[in-house]
Design a protein around this motif. Sequence first.
Motif, PDB file in Angstrom:
ATOM      1  N   ILE A  84     -19.744 -27.903 -27.133  1.00 22.22           N
ATOM      2  CA  ILE A  84     -19.394 -26.877 -28.106  1.00 22.22           C
ATOM      3  C   ILE A  84     -19.590 -27.465 -29.495  1.00 22.22           C
ATOM      4  CG2 ILE A  84     -17.543 -25.436 -29.015  1.00 22.22           C
ATOM      5  CD1 ILE A  84     -16.379 -25.427 -26.193  1.00 22.22           C
ATOM      6  N   THR A  85     -20.344 -26.749 -30.315  1.00 21.46           N
ATOM      7  CA  THR A  85     -20.568 -27.198 -31.685  1.00 21.46           C
ATOM      8  C   THR A  85     -20.063 -26.134 -32.649  1.00 21.46           C
ATOM      9  OG1 THR A  85     -22.784 -26.239 -31.770  1.00 21.46           O
ATOM     10  CG2 THR A  85     -22.613 -28.526 -31.037  1.00 21.46           C
ATOM     11  N   ASN A  86     -19.827 -26.547 -33.871  1.00 18.24           N
ATOM     12  CA  ASN A  86     -19.367 -25.652 -34.945  1.00 18.24           C
ATOM     13  C   ASN A  86     -18.137 -24.844 -34.553  1.00 18.24           C
ATOM     14  OD1 ASN A  86     -21.344 -26.548 -36.625  1.00 18.24           O
ATOM     15  ND2 ASN A  86     -22.671 -24.798 -36.354  1.00 18.24           N
ATOM     16  N   LEU A  87     -17.182 -25.492 -33.915  1.00 19.14           N
ATOM     17  CA  LEU A  87     -15.950 -24.801 -33.527  1.00 19.14           C
ATOM     18  C   LEU A  87     -15.124 -24.501 -34.771  1.00 19.14           C
ATOM     19  CD1 LEU A  87     -14.117 -23.766 -31.266  1.00 19.14           C
ATOM     20  CD2 LEU A  87     -13.055 -26.022 -31.226  1.00 19.14           C
ATOM     21  N   ARG A  88     -14.776 -23.238 -34.943  1.00 17.15           N
ATOM     22  CA  ARG A  88     -13.931 -22.795 -36.045  1.00 17.15           C
ATOM     23  C   ARG A  88     -12.733 -22.075 -35.462  1.00 17.15           C
ATOM     24  NH1 ARG A  88     -19.024 -21.844 -37.135  1.00 17.15           N
ATOM     25  NH2 ARG A  88     -18.973 -19.669 -36.494  1.00 17.15           N
ATOM     26  N   ILE A  89     -11.576 -22.350 -35.994  1.00 18.34           N
ATOM     27  CA  ILE A  89     -10.345 -21.716 -35.537  1.00 18.34           C
ATOM     28  C   ILE A  89      -9.700 -21.047 -36.736  1.00 18.34           C
ATOM     29  CG2 ILE A  89      -8.116 -22.061 -34.442  1.00 18.34           C
ATOM     30  CD1 ILE A  89      -9.389 -24.675 -33.253  1.00 18.34           C
ATOM     31  N   LYS A  90      -9.517 -19.740 -36.640  1.00 19.96           N
ATOM     32  CA  LYS A  90      -8.925 -18.971 -37.736  1.00 19.96           C
ATOM     33  C   LYS A  90      -7.622 -18.347 -37.246  1.00 19.96           C
ATOM     34  CE  LYS A  90     -13.479 -17.628 -39.365  1.00 19.96           C
ATOM     35  NZ  LYS A  90     -14.395 -16.498 -39.549  1.00 19.96           N
ATOM     36  N   ALA A  91      -6.533 -18.674 -37.888  1.00 20.09           N
ATOM     37  CA  ALA A  91      -5.236 -18.065 -37.589  1.00 20.09           C
ATOM     38  C   ALA A  91      -4.873 -17.162 -38.753  1.00 20.09           C
ATOM     39  CB  ALA A  91      -4.170 -19.130 -37.378  1.00 20.09           C
ATOM     40  N   ARG A  92      -4.537 -15.919 -38.440  1.00 20.11           N
ATOM     41  CA  ARG A  92      -4.237 -14.969 -39.508  1.00 20.11           C
ATOM     42  C   ARG A  92      -3.259 -13.923 -39.007  1.00 20.11           C
ATOM     43  NH1 ARG A  92      -8.761 -13.682 -36.989  1.00 20.11           N
ATOM     44  NH2 ARG A  92      -9.257 -11.541 -36.528  1.00 20.11           N
TER      45      ARG A  92
END
Length: 122
Positions: A84-92
């Motif tokens: 897995i590349t460019n993993l982004r995690i957004k919590a909102r």
Amino acid sequence: MNRLQVTRASILTLAIALSGCALTLDATHLGVPVSLANSAERPDSGTPFSITKHSIYILVGLVPVSQPNLEDLLAGQVGTGARITNLRIKARSRWSDLLITGLTLGFVVPRSVTFEGVVAGK
């Protein structure tokens, strides 16, 4: 209120404000290589994915009730020999999350957590 009570109340309020809604993610147990950024030399090649799950806290975010499990979420995305590349995690907090928080006077605090990335082959 005397000065000692004001100080204690201030410290308690600060502690509650700073400790609410913490989501801890650990990628060391995934079984596949995970990177938060891809090399600038190589563009992304693979299948992009985006998964949104909800975490729920109670008591103004102090006590986690349910949190998304990173291992379970990404297991359905990754095959043998993949990474897995460019993993982004957004919590909102979406408007519906804020509505639930307001209606329960902060007793229930839902948060939306989105995992985005690219599944790359061998």
